[in-house]
Design a protein around this motif. Structure first.
Motif, short mmCIF file in Angstrom:
data_model
loop_
_atom_site.label_atom_id
_atom_site.label_comp_id
_atom_site.label_asym_id
_atom_site.label_seq_id
_atom_site.Cartn_x
_atom_site.Cartn_y
_atom_site.Cartn_z
N CYS A 1 10.95 6.62 -1.36
CA CYS A 1 9.99 7.19 -2.29
C CYS A 1 10.05 8.72 -2.23
CB CYS A 1 8.57 6.72 -1.98
SG CYS A 1 8.03 7.04 -0.29
N ASP A 2 9.49 9.35 -3.25
CA ASP A 2 9.49 10.81 -3.35
C ASP A 2 8.10 11.42 -3.21
OD1 ASP A 2 12.31 10.92 -4.05
OD2 ASP A 2 11.70 10.15 -6.02
N LEU A 3 7.08 10.63 -3.45
CA LEU A 3 5.74 11.18 -3.56
C LEU A 3 4.73 10.17 -3.03
CD1 LEU A 3 4.58 13.85 -4.81
CD2 LEU A 3 4.06 12.51 -6.85
N ILE A 4 3.74 10.66 -2.30
CA ILE A 4 2.69 9.80 -1.76
C ILE A 4 1.35 10.28 -2.29
CG2 ILE A 4 1.67 8.82 0.33
CD1 ILE A 4 4.67 8.30 0.10
N SER B 1 -8.68 4.16 -1.74
CA SER B 1 -8.34 2.74 -1.61
C SER B 1 -7.02 2.51 -0.88
CB SER B 1 -8.26 2.10 -3.00
OG SER B 1 -7.27 2.75 -3.79
N GLY B 2 -6.36 3.59 -0.43
CA GLY B 2 -5.10 3.42 0.28
C GLY B 2 -4.04 4.40 -0.17
N THR C 1 2.23 -0.15 -2.90
CA THR C 1 0.84 0.21 -2.66
C THR C 1 0.41 -0.35 -1.31
OG1 THR C 1 0.23 0.28 -5.00
CG2 THR C 1 -1.54 -0.06 -3.43
N LYS C 2 -0.25 0.47 -0.52
CA LYS C 2 -0.76 0.03 0.78
C LYS C 2 -2.28 0.13 0.73
CE LYS C 2 3.41 1.47 3.25
NZ LYS C 2 3.86 0.12 3.60
N LYS C 3 -2.92 -1.02 0.75
CA LYS C 3 -4.37 -1.09 0.59
C LYS C 3 -5.08 -0.88 1.93
CE LYS C 3 -4.86 -2.14 -3.83
NZ LYS C 3 -5.66 -1.29 -4.75
#
Length: 710
Positions: free
Chosen positions: A135-138, A143-144, A162-164
Motif C-alpha cells: 500500500c501507499d497510504l494509510i 473505526s480503524g 480495512t482493519k477494523k
C-alpha cells in the motif's frame, strides 16, 4: 499544526562558553517565520518543515538543518488544513481538509481529487504515506485503518484492506514505520502495526500501566504522554505516568511487548529526544535535561540534571557592542530577537529525535551532545570510554576524546589495573567493529525515532521525526547489516520474545540501516596517537610503559587483534635500553612480540652489545624466510662463506656477487677469495664474462704473487 502558545518564559541556561551543560542547541536556528503564516507542520516522511499561508505551502528540506535550507513553494488553494503530508516521492500533496475528507494535489499537473470517509459516522484522525509494498497510504479513522494504493493514472485511491478496531488517537513515526493506536476508556490499550517494505506486521495488543489518583478516579492517557523511539536499533515506546512520576519503557518484539524498566521524572511537563542513541528526558518545568544510555542494564542517568545550553547566542555581547557604534546595535537588533535566548519556552515543541520547533516565532533548533563535557564529568574511565565508543554521530570527536583519555591515563601513571580496563574497552570495540565491518565505514542500524499524533490544538500527527542525525549505532552485540527496512524487519512472526532476547536482535522490530564511521580505535591509531606520543615523556620510566604495552598485547591477543608492528619494535627498544635481555628473549620466544622484519632488524641493532639478542634477530629473519636479508646480515658479520652456502641452499639470487667478492677481498685471504670466485663461476651462468670476474681474478693473482714474492 501547533496551536497558539502563551508568552515564552525566560531561560535559565547561560550562553557563555563556560556554561555547565551536556546538551546544547546551536545559534542561529533555521528561521521559517514567513509573513502571513498560519502555522508550521512537520512532514517526517520527507524531512520537510512546512509553513502554510492563505493559499500556499512553503517547504524547507531539513534533513540536515542549516541556517540556509532549500525552500520550495506550492499553491494549495484556500480552505482549512488539519494536516498535510507530501508523498514519499514528493510528487503529490495530501491535505486533510476536514474530519471526513482528504484532498490530493499533483504538484506537476496540478490535478486534484478528494477521498472521503465511506460513512459519516466515522472520522479521519490522521493519515500518512508509506513505502510498504502492499500500500501507499494509510488513513487512521475512529473505526480503524484503511490501507490504500495510489493510482495516478486514475487520479484516485484504491482500497487495499480495512482493519477494523476502535481508535481514540494514534502515534506514528515514519522511521520506525510503526503506528500505535490507543483505545479504551483510559486510552491505555494499544494495537500496533509496522508497515515495512516486506509487508504489514500486526503487533500483539498490550496495555500501558498507570498509577491511580484515587479509588474512584481513573487517569486517562493523553497522546503527549506516549512517544516512539528507537535506540541501538531497538524500538521502544516511552510512557509518562504523571501520578507515579515515572517514565516507563516498553520494548517491541514481533509477538510481545515487554516493559523494560522505568526512570523517574521530576516535572509535570516531559519531552524526550534521542541523540546518537542517548535518551534525553527534558524536565520542561524544571528546565533541565537528564541523559540515559539504555544500552546498559542500569537505569541510572549518565550525569546529573543540567540545563540545556544555548551555544553561540550573541546576546551576551550585545551590551559591549553598544560602545562600538549605532551600526553594530542595529545589526544586533535585526539579527537577534530576545525570544531566541529563551530556553524551554512555552512556544517550544520537541520533534523527535533531535529537533525543537518554536511554532510561534517560526524557528527550528537542533539538539547536540557535548561529548567533551560528558567525558569530563565522570571519574569512571572505563564507563566513559564505553560510552564514547558507542557514539556514531560525532565519531571523530569520540575517537579523539578516547585517545586523549588513554594518553592522560598513561602520563599520569594511573594504576595499571585501571589502564588495563580502559585498554580492554578500546580493543574490544575495535574487534567488534572489524567483525561488523564498521571500523571504517560500515552498515550500521540507524536508530530512528519520531514524534506522535494527537487530536487537539497541538496536532502532532504531522510532527514526527528526523532520521539523519538520530541514533546511528547498532547494538554492540548485534550484527545487522541490512539496507532496507524490510530486510531489517524480516523475522519469523512466530518467534517468541524470550527467543528474541536469547538470540540477540532477531526478534526486534527495527528500522533502516545507515552508513556511519565508527569511533573504534585501530591498532595503528593506538600506536601513533598514544604510545608513540607518550614514549618520549615516559623515557625516564620505561618499566611502567612496558607494563602498559604488555597489557595491550594481552588484550589484543584475547580479541585476536593484530598489533601495529611499530609497537613491537618499540617494545624491543624499551627492553633493550633497560637491559632486560632475559625478558626480551621470553617476549620473542613466546611470540608476545609478533615476528616481523622490523622487529628482527631492531633485535639485530639492539643486539650489538648482546650476542644472544642479535642471534634472536638472525633466527627471526630465517624463520620469516627473509633469505635476502639473512644473507646480507651474514655477509656484514663476515660470514660470507656461510652466506654463500645458505644462498645456494635457499636459491637466493637477488644479491650482487660483488658484495661477497668485496668481503672476501677485504679479508685478505686469497683462499676465501678463490672459493667465492669458484662458487659464482660454477653456479652463476655467464659470470666468467662479467667485469666482476676479471677484476677479482686480477686481485687474486696479485694476492698470490705477493705471497710468492714474500
Amino acid at each position: 499544526m501547533f496551536g497558539a502558545t502563551s508568552k515564552s518564559q525566560p531561560g535559565v541556561a547561560s550562553s557563555g562558553s563556560g556554561a555547565l551543560s551536556h546538551v546544547y542547541i546551536q545559534h542561529p536556528p533555521l528561521r521559517c517565520n514567513t509573513p502571513g503564516s498560519r502555522g508550521l507542520y512537520y512532514d517526517d516522511g520527507n524531512k520537510l518543515l512546512l509553513s502554510l499561508t492563505s493559499d500556499q505551502v512553503l517547504a524547507w528540506d531539513i534533513a540536515q538543518p542549516t541556517s540556509h535550507n532549500a525552500l520550495s513553494a506550492d499553491s494549495i488553494g484556500e480552505g482549512p488544513v488539519l494536516s498535510i503530508r507530501f508523498s514519499l516521492d514528493r510528487k503529490v500533496i495530501g491535505i486533510q481538509r476536514s474530519n471526513h475528507e482528504i484532498q490530493f494535489i499533483n504538484r506537476e499537473s496540478r490535478e486534484t481529487f478528494t477521498q472521503r470517509c465511506r460513512s459519516d459516522a466515522e472520522c479521519i484522525v490522521g493519515f500518512f504515506w508509506t513505502d510498504c509494498r502492499t500500500c501507499d497510504l494509510i488513513f487512521i479513522k475512529t473505526s480503524g485503518l484503511d490501507l490504500y494504493s495510489y493510482v495516478p493514472e486514475l487520479k484516485a485511491l484504491r482500497l487495499v484492506e480495512t482493519k477494523k478496531l476502535s481508535v481514540s488517537w494514534y502515534v506514528y513515526t515514519h522511521e520506525s514505520r510503526m503506528v500505535l493506536l490507543a483505545s479504551g476508556m483510559q486510552c491505555k490499550t494499544f494495537t500496533g502495526f509496522q508497515f515495512s517494505f516486506a509487508g504489514v506486521v500486526r503487533l500483539p495488543r498490550f496495555e500501558m500501566g498507570m498509577a491511580k489518583y484515587e479509588a474512584n478516579k481513573k487517569p486517562v492517557l493523553a497522546v503527549e504522554d506516549v512517544h516512539i523511539v528507537t535506540i541501538y536499533g531497538r524500538i521502544y515506546s516511552l510512557q509518562v505516568d504523571r501520578v507515579a512520576m515515572l517514565l516507563h519503557l516498553y520494548r517491541f518484539y514481533r509477538d510481545a511487548v515487554v516493559q523494560q524498566g522505568s526512570v523517574p521524572i521530576y516535572s509535570s511537563r516531559i519531552a524526550v529526544s534521542v541523540i546518537d542513541n542517548v535518551l534525553l528526558v527534558h524536565q520542561v518545568d524544571a528546565k533541565v535535561v537528564i541523559l540515559y544510555d539504555v544500552y546498559s542494564d542500569s537505569r541510572a542517568p549518565i550525569s546529573a540534571p543540567l540545563p540545556l545550553r544555548l551555544k553561540g547566542y550573541p546576546k551576551a555581547n550585545a551590551s559591549s557592542s553598544r560602545t562600538g557604534g549605532k551600526d553594530m546595535i542595529h545589526m544586533e537588533t535585526n539579527e537577534v530577537s530576545d525570544h531566541e535566548g529563551n530556553i524551554y519556552g512555552d512556544a517550544w515543541v520537541f520533534l523527535n529525535p533531535d529537533l525543537i520547533c518554536d511554532n510561534v516565532h517560526g524557528h527550528l533548533w537542533r539538539i547536540h551532545l557535548d561529548l567533551e563535557a560528558i567525558a569530563a564529568s565522570s571519574s569512571e574511565v572505563s564507563s566513559v570510554l564505553e560510552f564514547l565508543q558507542r557514539r556514531k554521530l560525532e565519531s571523530i570527536q569520540a575517537r579523539q576524546l578516547s585517545l586523549a583519555i588513554m594518553r592522560t591515563l598513561i602520563l599520569e601513571r594511573r594504576p595499571i589495573p585501571m589502564v588495563s580496563r580502559a585498554i580492554d574497552v578500546l580493543v574490544a570495540s575495535y574487534s567488534h567493529s572489524i567483525k561488523t565491518g564498521s571500523s571504517l565505514q560500515g552498515s550500521m542500524i540507524r536508530a530512528e525515532i519520531g514524534g506522535h499524533g494527537e487530536n487537539g490544538s497541538i496536532n502532532r500527527d504531522t510532527w514526527s521525526t528526523v532520521n539523519n542525525r538520530s541514533s546511528t549505532c547498532s547494538d554492540p552485540g548485534e550484527d545487522l547489516n541490512n539496507d532496507l527496512p524490510s530486510e531489517v524487519s524480516g523475522v519469523d512472526v512466530e518467534q517468541s520474545a524470550l527467543q528474541s532476547q536469547t538470540l540477540g536482535n532477531g526478534g526486534n522490530l527495527t528500522d533502516i540501516s545507515g552508513s556511519q564511521v565508527s569511533a573504534a580505535i585501530s591498532s595503528e591509531e593506538m600506536y601513533i596517537s598514544v604510545f608513540a606520543l607518550v614514549e618520549e615523556e615516559m623515557a625516564s620510566e620505561p618499566v611502567y610503559l612496558l607494563a602498559i604495552i604488555t597489557e595491550y598485547f594481552r588484550s589484543a591477543a584475547s580479541e585476536k587483534v593484530r598489533v601495529n608492528p611499530n609497537l613491537n619494535v618499540m617494545t624491543v627498544q624499551l627492553l633493550a635500553c633497560s637491559e632486560r635481555y632475559a625478558e626480551l628473549g621470553l617476549f620473542i620466544v613466546n611470540k608476545i612480540v609478533e615476528p616481523s622484519k622490523e622487529v628482527a632488524l631492531q633485535l639485530l641493532e639492539s643486539g650489538r652489545q648482546h650476542c644472544e639478542t642479535r642471534k634472536l634477530g638472525m633466527d627471526m629473519l630465517r624463520q620469516l624466510s627473509l633469505h635476502h636479508d639473512y644473507v646480507l646480515m651474514l655477509v656484514q658479520d663476515g660470514y660470507y662463506l656461510e652466506a654463500l652456502r645458505y644462498a645456494r641452499k635457499n636459491k637466493v639470487n637477488t644479491i650482487r656477487p660483488s658484495l661477497f667478492l668485496e668481503a672476501a677481498f677485504a679479508s685478505n685471504d686469497s683462499q676465501h677469495l678463490a672459493a667465492v670466485l669458484r662458487f659464482f663461476s660454477d653456479f652463476l651462468p655467464g659470470f666468467k664474462n662479467t667485469s666482476d670476474h676479471s677484476t677479482y681474478c686480477h686481485y687474486l693473482n696479485e694476492m698470490n704473487s705477493s705471497y710468492i714474492a714474500a
